[in-house]
Design an enzyme around this catalytic site. Structure first.
Site, mmCIF file in Angstrom:
data_model
loop_
_atom_site.group_PDB
_atom_site.id
_atom_site.type_symbol
_atom_site.label_atom_id
_atom_site.label_comp_id
_atom_site.label_asym_id
_atom_site.label_seq_id
_atom_site.Cartn_x
_atom_site.Cartn_y
_atom_site.Cartn_z
ATOM 1 N N GLU A 96 41.119 52.447 50.134
ATOM 2 C CA GLU A 96 40.170 53.380 49.524
ATOM 3 C C GLU A 96 38.743 53.718 49.860
ATOM 4 O OE1 GLU A 96 40.128 53.675 45.055
ATOM 5 O OE2 GLU A 96 42.247 53.208 45.130
ATOM 6 N N ARG A 108 49.179 57.081 51.102
ATOM 7 C CA ARG A 108 49.209 56.062 50.259
ATOM 8 C C ARG A 108 49.466 56.666 48.602
ATOM 9 N NH1 ARG A 108 44.739 52.389 47.373
ATOM 10 N NH2 ARG A 108 45.939 51.436 46.066
ATOM 11 N N TYR A 161 33.244 51.469 47.997
ATOM 12 C CA TYR A 161 32.618 52.672 47.735
ATOM 13 C C TYR A 161 31.130 52.453 47.705
ATOM 14 C CZ TYR A 161 36.786 54.753 46.012
ATOM 15 O OH TYR A 161 38.097 55.120 45.815
ATOM 16 N N ASN A 198 39.204 48.312 48.896
ATOM 17 C CA ASN A 198 38.551 49.705 48.439
ATOM 18 C C ASN A 198 37.096 49.427 48.498
ATOM 19 O OD1 ASN A 198 41.228 50.239 47.938
ATOM 20 N ND2 ASN A 198 41.049 50.575 45.736
ATOM 21 N N HIS A 227 48.832 50.981 39.671
ATOM 22 C CA HIS A 227 47.575 51.763 39.690
ATOM 23 C C HIS A 227 47.387 51.986 38.296
ATOM 24 C CE1 HIS A 227 44.742 53.629 42.339
ATOM 25 N NE2 HIS A 227 44.097 53.810 41.204
ATOM 26 N N GLU A 285 43.143 46.939 42.673
ATOM 27 C CA GLU A 285 41.995 46.508 41.957
ATOM 28 C C GLU A 285 42.344 45.637 40.676
ATOM 29 O OE1 GLU A 285 40.012 50.315 41.542
ATOM 30 O OE2 GLU A 285 39.238 50.511 43.509
HETATM 31 O O1 IFM Z 1 39.752 56.887 41.444
HETATM 32 C C1 IFM Z 1 39.485 55.595 41.653
HETATM 33 C C2 IFM Z 1 40.885 54.872 42.124
HETATM 34 O O2 IFM Z 1 41.601 55.055 40.920
HETATM 35 C C3 IFM Z 1 40.658 53.549 41.956
HETATM 36 N N1 IFM Z 1 39.352 53.102 42.950
HETATM 37 C C4 IFM Z 1 38.304 53.810 42.620
HETATM 38 C C5 IFM Z 1 38.438 55.310 42.480
HETATM 39 C C6 IFM Z 1 37.062 56.019 42.153
HETATM 40 O O3 IFM Z 1 36.695 55.656 41.196
#
Ligand code: IFM
Length: 458
Positions: free
Chosen positions: A360, A78, A300, A298, A122, A167
């Site tokens: 992500e 990606r 985290y 995405n 992006h 995002e």
């Molecule tokens: O690096 C970023 C990415 O560009 C977008 N999503 C979160 C990642 C980590 O912060």
């Protein structure tokens, strides 16, 4: 180490990157200026004072980097396309050299047996468009539609998976409310207008992709972070709900035909940002809800939210750090794989997207090469193992999850943190541009080779 289990099949395993974070060559090949080039020049904006002029020099080294994706045993890559490389001023002349670069990149993917997934936006907006009002201006919507047309006409015979926007919350809120990303503005009314135009641009691009690309799959990528109240108090519960509205529902509801959540409309209006809603014209909500082929997630970490007396004007996030620092990545984000499972199940049950990809997921840890040159990043391996397990659990629970992309292939330019936060499966020595596959990458390759999770680490 958990019990061994088979991976879901068929399933797309990949790694993700974005143009500004890795390409460099910012003044080469006819590329125009982006808002990130400009933002990096602002004193104090980037923690280590760096910029994206060289980054990972991927523009020149993409063949080596695609070879690394293959070496990691992945089947997909990606990447994002830099709008200012293709249409330097955002509208008007197309830069053929820019399209040629992405054509070489895509051909390289196919030569390595990698399925390309391309993201159109992006975050690196042409600065010329920002000079004309940026995403706060409705003109951006047709500019994006035309850019999507130009790119998909050229690459659509080879790229089938297309992400419109990465995002939208980050674009709108980090860039226009908190001011910690380009273009660095701090105004809620602007942020809400931006959010609307970004969603509208997505909705207008989807039919363009479908008509230019036979057998295409088009979708948008959202960032999810399940919000949990810091305590049982009514105030904290309400704050968590408010965060959920700002972060998730503001995007997911209109994308799925529900319009903007009324509790948040009332809250923003009461706070004096109601003028933003003048941007919503008849038909816009139908356009935003144009059916897509997938939703990209995405993930985290989770957000623990407390009610607070922080004045809204301060534009500070209302979250509190978790108490155990051992469980935090270098970003200060808690390692919480359960949140990925919960998010996928929730989105599936609530919104029923056709299919889902984790577009992500990953962790920043600063581990570098030891005296023998090996990068022993056990913490990242543990992070990935937990989150891959969450994906397997989600599939077992009936979520139509069809792929997972690690963020990121390479250590790279982590926006306002500069080069200090390292998310890569591959270590990059930014002085020499030497790449070294980390232990976590070798572990992932083994997992994919053996098609099972929970075996012995190499
Ligand atoms: O690096 C970023 C990415 O560009 C977008 N999503 C979160 C990642 C980590 O912060």
């Amino acid at each position: 180490m958990s019990e061994a289990r088979a991976l879901p099949t068929p399933f797309l395993w990949g790694a993700a990157t974005s143009s500004f974070q890795i390409e460099g060559a910012s003044a080469e090949g006819g590329r125009g200026e982006s808002i990130w080039d400009r933002y990096c020049q602002r004193p104090g904006a980037i923690a280590d004072g760096s910029d994206g002029r060289v980054a990972c020099d991927h523009f020149h080294r993409f063949r080596e980097d695609l070879g690394l994706v293959r070496e990691l045993g992945l089947g997909a890559y990606r990447f994002s396309i830099a709008w200012p490389r293709v249409v330097p001023l955002g509208t008007g002349a197309v830069n053929e050299q820019g399209l040629d670069f992405y054509e070489r990149l895509v051909d390289g993917c196919l030569e390595h047996g990698l399925r390309p997934m391309a993201t159109l936006y992006h975050w690196d907006l042409p600065q010329a468009l920002q000079d004309r009002g940026g995403w706060a201006s409705r003109d951006l919507v047709s500019a994006f539609e035309r850019y999507a047309d130009v790119v998909t006409r050229r690459l659509g015979d080879r790229v089938k998976d297309w992400v419109t926007i990465n995002e939208p919350w980050c674009v709108a809120v980090l860039g226009h409310v908190h001011g910690v990303q380009a273009p660095g503005l701090k105004d809620w009314t602007t942020g809400l207008r931006v959010a609307h135009h970004v969603l509208l641009a997505h909705g207008r691009a989807v039919p363009v992709i479908h008509s230019n690309v036979p057998a295409s799959r088009a979708g948008i990528v959202v960032i999810l972070s399940p919000s949990m109240p810091a305590s049982d108090s009514a105030a904290d519960v309400a704050a968590a709900r408010a965060f959920d509205g700002e972060f998730h529902r503001w995007y997911l509801d209109p994308l799925h035909g529900r319009g903007y959540p009324q509790d948040k409309v009332a809250e923003y209006t009461a706070a004096g940002h109601g003028a933003a809603f003048e941007a919503v014209q008849p038909g816009d909500l139908d356009t935003i809800a144009t059916p897509t082929d997938f939703l990209g997630v995405n993930y985290y970490s989770r957000a623990i939210v407390r009610s607070s007396a922080i004045p809204e004007a301060e534009n500070r996030p209302r979250t509190i750090p978790v108490p155990d620092p051992a469980g935090l990545t270098d970003m200060g984000w808690e390692v919480y794989p359960r949140g990925l499972f919960d998010s996928l199940v929730h989105v599936h049950r609530e919104y029923r997207p056709k299919r889902l990809f984790v577009t992500e997921n990953g962790a920043a840890y600063a581990t570098g090469p030891d005296a023998t040159g090996r990068v022993r990043d056990e913490a990242r391996r543990v992070y990935l193992e937990g989150h891959l397990t969450a994906c397997c659990d989600a599939v077992a629970a009936g979520v139509p999850l069809e792929g997972y992309f690690v963020w990121s292939l390479l250590d790279n330019f982590e926006w306002s943190h500069g080069y200090q936060k390292r998310f890569g499966l591959v270590h990059v020595d930014f002085a020499t541009q030497r790449r070294t596959i980390k232990d976590s990458g070798r572990w992932l390759a083994q997992v994919l080779r053996e098609n099972r999770l929970g075996g012995k680490a190499p």
